[in-house]
Write an enzyme that holds these catalytic residues in place. Structure first.
Site, short mmCIF file in Angstrom:
data_model
loop_
_atom_site.label_atom_id
_atom_site.label_comp_id
_atom_site.label_asym_id
_atom_site.label_seq_id
_atom_site.Cartn_x
_atom_site.Cartn_y
_atom_site.Cartn_z
N TYR A 88 42.53 60.51 -15.51
CA TYR A 88 43.15 59.26 -14.88
C TYR A 88 43.07 58.18 -15.52
O TYR A 88 44.33 57.69 -15.85
CB TYR A 88 42.66 59.36 -13.43
CG TYR A 88 43.21 58.26 -12.82
CD1 TYR A 88 44.68 58.22 -12.45
CD2 TYR A 88 42.21 56.82 -12.43
CE1 TYR A 88 45.20 56.88 -11.58
CE2 TYR A 88 43.19 55.82 -11.80
CZ TYR A 88 44.11 55.80 -11.35
OH TYR A 88 44.99 54.60 -10.84
N TYR A 108 45.58 66.30 -13.78
CA TYR A 108 44.65 65.31 -14.29
C TYR A 108 43.68 65.33 -13.18
O TYR A 108 43.92 65.90 -11.95
CB TYR A 108 45.41 64.03 -14.56
CG TYR A 108 45.75 63.22 -13.43
CD1 TYR A 108 44.81 62.26 -12.89
CD2 TYR A 108 47.20 63.20 -12.81
CE1 TYR A 108 45.34 61.57 -11.71
CE2 TYR A 108 47.59 62.68 -11.73
CZ TYR A 108 46.73 61.75 -11.21
OH TYR A 108 47.17 60.86 -10.22
N CYS A 109 42.48 64.69 -13.68
CA CYS A 109 41.30 64.55 -12.72
C CYS A 109 40.63 63.12 -13.23
O CYS A 109 41.44 62.41 -13.83
CB CYS A 109 40.28 65.64 -12.35
SG CYS A 109 39.76 66.19 -14.02
N ARG A 110 39.40 63.07 -12.97
CA ARG A 110 38.77 61.94 -13.46
C ARG A 110 38.28 62.02 -14.84
O ARG A 110 38.38 61.20 -15.52
CB ARG A 110 37.48 61.71 -12.50
CG ARG A 110 36.84 60.41 -13.08
CD ARG A 110 35.22 60.26 -12.26
NE ARG A 110 34.47 61.63 -12.24
CZ ARG A 110 33.83 61.73 -13.17
NH1 ARG A 110 33.53 61.12 -14.31
NH2 ARG A 110 32.79 62.68 -12.99
#
Length: 120
Positions: A109, A81-83
């Site tokens: 996120y 996952y990331c932003r």
């Protein structure tokens, strides 16, 4: 004209190569597996500002050089996952190119946090 068509074809191919879809349902299911690994591919600064419980930080632009230290088994389930889901998509592509077979892009996120807090 022929050059323009080749250029546009190349652009669409490139765009498609990094269009891995976010699959939160598969990510949540995979995280039920004790062997799964949750990887935050954001920057160290973003990770320090808040991360999902149990996540490890491997920045997307360095994941290829660091993944073997945390996941030497290429069949281990990996949830990224990331932003927004964009960097985790790039990281997913890199890991799959390295032979990792069970890599899921969980997306953002902020989208995952409430789902995991509710235990979904």
């Amino acid at each position: 004209m022929r050059l323009a068509i080749l250029f546009l074809t190349g652009l669409f191919t490139l765009a498609g190569a990094h269009a891995a879809e976010v699959d939160q349902a598969a990510a949540l299911e995979t995280l039920q597996d004790e062997d799964s690994l949750l990887i935050d591919v954001r920057s160290a600064e973003e990770f320090a500002d808040g991360a999902l419980s149990g996540a490890i930080n491997l920045e997307h632009d360095r994941i290829a050089e660091r993944i073997a230290s945390v996941a030497p088994d290429k069949d281990r389930p990996l949830v990224l996952y990331c932003r927004s889901g964009r960097r985790s998509s790039f990281a997913q592509d890199k890991l799959q190119a390295l032979g990792y077979s069970r890599v899921i892009n969980a997306g953002a996120y902020d989208d995952l946090l409430p789902l995991l807090e509710r235990g979904e």
